[in-house]
Design an enzyme around this catalytic site. Structure first.
Site, PDB file in Angstrom:
ATOM      1  CB  SER A 155      72.022 107.433  20.272  1.00  0.00           C
ATOM      2  OG  SER A 155      72.146 106.001  20.364  1.00  0.00           O
ATOM      3  CE1 TYR A 168      76.292 108.545  23.219  1.00  0.00           C
ATOM      4  CE2 TYR A 168      74.633 106.817  22.641  1.00  0.00           C
ATOM      5  CZ  TYR A 168      75.567 107.804  22.442  1.00  0.00           C
ATOM      6  OH  TYR A 168      75.807 107.859  21.087  1.00  0.00           O
TER       7      TYR A 168
END
Length: 274
Positions: A155, A168
């Protein structure tokens, strides 16, 4: 690999996956579904994995409607035995494994001070253990085969600090290091290992906060969210699932035969201005 000295050579031939087999986790929606569709469109037989078997069925039906082969397997990637069974089924059904796309992931919103042990374990189990298990299962087949491409999904969160995203981001940073370390280990076996690090991309994952308990989307908030995401990019664009899926196709194909250990970023330039 297609030889460019051949008079019949075409640049697009390097992306041809005819005769190859791909496993895609998180294939029920978003980037995973788009990746499965593009890999199948390039000629691969695809094995689709997700917790949502109904969603898998819809994706498989669309792929088969275009004349490609698709098999679905309801899979919890946080369970190693299920990931091993997924890869075993791909090999027993199609005879080989050429591409392993570890796309499945879940969000980990919240401030650092509010992360509970249970939530930490849950997000790590899917986002890190799930990718690790996929890599391990694929390597057992690909190393013996002497070829293959593993593509993991990280990401843009790996490149910048954002409040409420620490858990995350931690998991996706782990995916990056796993990818690079495995690339070193897998190279002598003829296996390439890479990752993509998507920037703001319109999927249910990124717009989940805009949907109420009845599954209805607030259109005004959605438009505001899209505009805010576009404003992050020098291009003024927001990514779509296909933008990320096409990177996976590239990394899966012979066009990327000299690419391993790379972290590819389709983010509209967001990473250079944050």
């Amino acid at each position: 690999m297609v030889d460019p000295r051949d008079q019949n050579w075409s640049p697009t031939a390097a992306f041809d996956l005819t005769g190859r087999v791909a496993v895609v986790t998180g294939a029920g929606s978003g980037i995973g579904a788009a990746a499965a569709e593009h890999l199948a469109g390039a000629g691969a037989a695809v094995v689709l994995a997700d917790l949502d078997e109904g969603a898998l069925g819809r994706v498989a039906k669309a792929i088969e409607g275009r004349g490609a082969q698709a098999t679905i397997v309801a899979t919890d990637v946080s369970r190693q035995a299920e990931v091993d069974a997924l890869v075993d089924l791909a090999v027993s059904t199609y005879g080989r494994l050429d591409v392993m796309a570890n796309v499945a992931g879940i969000p980990g919103d919240g401030l650092v001070r509010d992360i509970t042990e249970d939530r930490f374990d849950q997000v790590m189990a899917v986002n890190v253990k799930g990718v690790l298990f996929g890599c391990q299962a694929a390597m057992r087949v690909m190393a013996e085969q002497g070829s293959g491409s593993i593509v993991n999904v990280a990401s843009a969160a790996i490149d910048c600090a954002v409040a409420n995203a620490a858990l995350y981001a931690m998991t996706k940073a782990a995916v990056v290091m796993l990818t690079m370390d495995l690339a070193v280990e897998a190279g002598p076996s003829g296996v390439r290992v890479n990752a993509i690090a998507p920037g703001p991309t319109l999927t249910a994952f990124t717009t989940r906060h805009l949907v109420n308990d009845r599954g209805e989307r607030d259109e005004a908030q959605y438009d505001q969210r899209v505009a805010a995401m576009a404003a992050m990019s020098p291009l003024g664009l927001v990514g779509e699932a296909d933008d990320q899926a096409l990177q996976i196709l590239y990394l899966a194909s012979d066009a990327a035969r000299y690419v391993t250990g790379s972290i590819m970023r389709a983010n509209g330039g967001v990473g250079i201005v944050w």
